[in-house]
Motif scaffolding. Structure first.
Motif, mmCIF file in Angstrom:
data_model
loop_
_atom_site.group_PDB
_atom_site.id
_atom_site.type_symbol
_atom_site.label_atom_id
_atom_site.label_comp_id
_atom_site.label_asym_id
_atom_site.label_seq_id
_atom_site.Cartn_x
_atom_site.Cartn_y
_atom_site.Cartn_z
ATOM 1 N N LYS A 80 -3.632 8.830 6.734
ATOM 2 C CA LYS A 80 -3.688 8.315 5.325
ATOM 3 C C LYS A 80 -3.353 6.381 5.899
ATOM 4 C CE LYS A 80 -6.132 11.639 3.659
ATOM 5 N NZ LYS A 80 -6.033 12.353 2.623
ATOM 6 N N VAL A 86 1.698 5.220 0.481
ATOM 7 C CA VAL A 86 0.731 6.788 0.554
ATOM 8 C C VAL A 86 1.675 7.910 -0.293
ATOM 9 C CG1 VAL A 86 0.662 8.797 2.775
ATOM 10 C CG2 VAL A 86 -0.290 6.529 3.206
ATOM 11 N N CYS A 141 0.632 -1.347 -0.169
ATOM 12 C CA CYS A 141 -0.161 0.271 -0.007
ATOM 13 C C CYS A 141 0.901 1.462 0.152
ATOM 14 C CB CYS A 141 -1.025 -0.134 1.271
ATOM 15 S SG CYS A 141 -0.070 -0.216 2.768
ATOM 16 N N PRO A 177 -3.916 -0.357 -3.565
ATOM 17 C CA PRO A 177 -4.344 0.754 -2.843
ATOM 18 C C PRO A 177 -3.436 2.178 -2.012
ATOM 19 C CG PRO A 177 -4.888 -1.266 -1.543
ATOM 20 C CD PRO A 177 -3.573 -1.521 -1.909
ATOM 21 N N GLN A 178 -3.708 3.140 -2.416
ATOM 22 C CA GLN A 178 -3.166 3.993 -2.715
ATOM 23 C C GLN A 178 -4.319 5.783 -1.887
ATOM 24 O OE1 GLN A 178 -1.309 5.930 -5.816
ATOM 25 N NE2 GLN A 178 -1.103 7.859 -5.406
ATOM 26 N N GLU A 179 -3.783 6.164 -0.797
ATOM 27 C CA GLU A 179 -3.921 7.721 -0.612
ATOM 28 C C GLU A 179 -3.288 9.059 -0.847
ATOM 29 O OE1 GLU A 179 -7.011 7.828 0.897
ATOM 30 O OE2 GLU A 179 -7.619 6.006 0.798
ATOM 31 N N PHE A 180 -4.187 9.665 -0.957
ATOM 32 C CA PHE A 180 -3.178 11.082 -1.328
ATOM 33 C C PHE A 180 -3.110 12.232 0.569
ATOM 34 C CE2 PHE A 180 -3.455 9.866 -5.922
ATOM 35 C CZ PHE A 180 -4.531 8.974 -5.739
ATOM 36 N N GLN A 183 -6.730 19.096 -1.494
ATOM 37 C CA GLN A 183 -8.612 18.526 -2.492
ATOM 38 C C GLN A 183 -8.969 19.549 -3.607
ATOM 39 O OE1 GLN A 183 -8.918 15.289 -1.523
ATOM 40 N NE2 GLN A 183 -6.993 15.343 -0.861
ATOM 41 N N LYS A 220 -5.177 4.641 6.956
ATOM 42 C CA LYS A 220 -6.873 3.826 6.725
ATOM 43 C C LYS A 220 -5.836 3.312 5.185
ATOM 44 C CE LYS A 220 -9.835 6.486 3.496
ATOM 45 N NZ LYS A 220 -9.810 7.669 3.398
ATOM 46 N N VAL A 221 -4.776 3.681 4.299
ATOM 47 C CA VAL A 221 -4.147 2.669 3.610
ATOM 48 C C VAL A 221 -4.078 1.543 3.912
ATOM 49 C CG1 VAL A 221 -2.068 3.213 3.009
ATOM 50 C CG2 VAL A 221 -3.746 3.179 1.209
ATOM 51 N N ARG A 225 -6.696 -0.889 4.136
ATOM 52 C CA ARG A 225 -7.741 -1.192 2.498
ATOM 53 C C ARG A 225 -7.169 -2.297 1.573
ATOM 54 N NH1 ARG A 225 -7.149 3.941 -0.922
ATOM 55 N NH2 ARG A 225 -8.050 2.405 -2.058
#
Lengths: 281, 324
Positions: B316, B257, B255, B283-286, B290, B319-320, B323
């Motif tokens: 993040k 970020v 995963c 899976p990736q979070e940014f 925004q 969170k990731v 996922r």
């Protein structure tokens, strides 16, 4: 090629090249190209001091930048007929996989071209940059540039015009193709230019005016005079009055042929008015 | 939870200093080592820290005035004859204001111009959104042939400035205004397009650029205390992207970020997402803004409000991981 009659033959052939290029691909800009045939011919055949081999860096030779890149047909014709590339290549103008793009570019490696142009208003800055480098390199050769008159509506020009005089870029000769026409109509109708001479003078330039921009002798003399004014602390501009579409009677004195190609019949008329002199490509 | 963490590589902040000063120091060094380097500035010499170059090489320094379009054109022209122009102004005026000039006269024309941009992003601070460009990486990476670099601290910015002089082709070099941690090695070698792995980890990869790199290291420490092993990669070059480093790490941790001081549209995160989508969907979070403009405030306030700090990276990352 030293006499005006020989150069007139060259100009006539350049006109044919312009018409045939835009006709073949049914696009391009014949009007401004025809109007500048004499300027390009005199500049490349008699004025520019260049080396035999094209070199991007252009050291120890004169440089030319075309800012109003849409008049590429005249540029390509004169470059080809001055030995920069085989003139048969004019057949490929605006075709796919060609070095002769719709607007001139360095991207395809066409000899003679040192900057892309087409999006208007950028050439004066580029010419100034090249002139500054010449000064740094103690290279006494000159930088020439050509600009449309309508193109001066782009604000970047006035940044460049202010800079060139403010910083005494006196190894630069800019010429404005003062034909009074642009795509949508006359420059007076689209956006009045006012007194261009007074504007350049107010910005600190030395301004030369030539009302006979389609007369070979007049063009030769004004370029010679401009050269004599360089190195005196001021950039030099020539306001060169030309006739858009010059040499093809139905294309003259109108903006209608700014960016429109002739059909077969119109081509024939145009070519008949400009008989073959140096051999068609 | 303290004590759960594994031993980590430690990075010492040798003192807060602005990245723009790294640019100034690099330019000064170039002035002495490379006679072809010329510098152009649009009335922001002090802000860009170009004074040393200007004072030592007045013949090779060009004050253009408040005329950025002209500056880009002049820079393009100066390459003809062999000069290597470095332009200096704020990131906003280095990109958006002059996009067409860069596109035609520099990128399409293949000119060897180095576009050096300070005051990028929210950390410009109090001047507000008119000056806080968050779109510049996207604008510049879209241009064919353009190399795009966003450095993380003084030392790296200095090294990058020196390195890009030897790269033949247009470069966008982005740095910033605030004083931030200086933690990468002094006199480091800088390899364009080569990611720098700062921490080994196995649970999550944090790929960060610019000011967010230090925040990523801070986040990794916090995650470590929580028993989460984070790999931290410093991506100083957004384009060309070190895809191999990203894919290799994604395969290991599973995963990702991404963290940048830029809009999540068009920035580093999207380049990483595209790379992963093609080679190893992950899976990736940014961590990014925004799709918004900034506002006035102190850099720290803004980075907190817009979620661009170590706390946001930690959030993040957790969170990731969920996922996976």
């Amino acid at each position: 090629m030293s006499t005006s009659s020989n150069l007139q033959d060259f100009v006539t052939q350049v006109r044919r090249d312009i018409l045939r290029q835009v006709h073949k691909v049914n696009s391009g800009h014949p009007g401004g190209s025809l109007g500048c045939a004499e300027f390009f011919s005199v500049l490349f055949k008699e004025v520019l001091e260049t080396k035999d081999e094209f070199n991007m860096n252009g050291e120890d030779e004169d440089l030319f930048f075309l800012s109003n890149g849409h008049i590429s047909p005249v540029y390509y014709s004169v470059l080809a007929r001055s030995g920069y590339f085989p003139f048969e290549e004019l057949n490929t103008f605006r075709h796919i996989n060609s070095r002769l793009q719709g607007h001139p570019t360095t991207h395809e490696g066409l000899p003679g071209v040192r900057i892309a142009s087409g999006s208007l208003g950028q050439g004066m800055s580029v010419a100034i940059g090249a002139a500054l480098t010449k000064k740094l390199n103690k290279d006494k050769h000159l930088v020439y540039s050509l600009h449309g008159d309508g193109e001066l509506q782009e604000g970047q020009n006035w940044e460049a015009i202010m800079y060139a005089s403010g910083k005494k870029v006196d190894n630069l000769i800019a010429t404005v193709d003062y034909n009074g026409q642009q795509i949508d109509g006359s420059t007076d109708d689209v956006l009045p230019m006012g007194d261009l001479k007074a504007k350049f003078e107010a910005f600190g330039w030395l301004v030369l005016e030539e009302d006979k921009g389609n007369d070979i002798d007049a063009v030769r003399n004004i370029l010679k005079e401009a050269k004599s004014k360089t190195g005196q602390g001021q950039p030099v501009v020539i306001l060169l009055k030309t006739v858009m579409g010059n040499g093809v009677d139905f294309m003259m004195h109108t903006h209608a042929w700014h960016g429109k190609a002739p059909n077969d019949e119109q081509l024939e008329i145009g070519l008949n008015q400009n008989p073959e002199t140096l051999g068609d490509y | 939870m303290k004590g759960l963490g594994r031993p980590m590589k430690t990075y010492e902040n040798t003192g807060n200093i602005d990245t723009r000063s790294g640019f100034g120091a690099g330019l000064e060094e170039l002035g002495n080592s490379n006679p072809d380097v010329v510098a152009l500035c649009a009335d922001l010499t002090g802000s860009l820290k170009m004074d040393a170059f200007k004072n030592q090489h007045p013949d090779r320094f060009f004050q253009i005035g408040i005329a950025e379009a002209n500056m880009m054109g002049i820079a393009a022209g100066m390459t003809i004859g062999g000069k290597i122009p470095f332009t200096g102004t704020f990131a906003n005026f280095s990109t958006g204001r002059v996009y067409d000039q860069i596109r035609q006269s520099i990128a399409y024309s293949g000119k060897n111009v180095k576009i050096c941009a300070s005051h990028a992003g929210l950390t410009l601070g109090e001047d507000g959104a008119t000056h806080q460009i968050l779109e510049d990486l996207g604008l510049m990476k879209m241009l064919p042939g353009m190399t795009v670099i966003n450095t993380c601290d003084f030392n790296q910015t200095k090294a990058a400035t020196i390195a890009i002089a030897d790269h033949d082709g247009p470069v966008y070099l982005r740095f910033g205004r605030p004083k931030v941690a200086n933690f990468t090695p002094e006199n480091q070698s800088f390899e364009i397009g080569k990611a720098v792995k700062l921490q080994e980890g196995k649970d999550v990869t944090i790929v960060a650029t610019g000011h967010l790199v230090w925040e990523a290291l801070e986040a990794a420490k916090t995650l470590n205390e929580k028993g989460i092993s984070a790999e931290v990669i410093n991506i100083h070059t957004i384009k060309p992207l070190d895809e191999e480093a990203i894919v290799t790490s994604a395969k290991k941790t599973g995963c990702m970020v991404t963290a940048e001081e830029h809009n999540f549209l068009g920035g580093l995160g999207e380049s990483v997402a595209r790379t992963l989508a093609q080679h190893h969907p992950t899976p990736q979070e940014f961590v990014a803004t925004q799709d918004t403009f900034g506002e006035s405030g102190t850099p720290a306030q803004l980075m907190e409000k817009y979620g661009l700090n170590s706390a946001a990276i930690v959030e993040k990352a957790e969170k990731v991981i969920g996922r996976k």
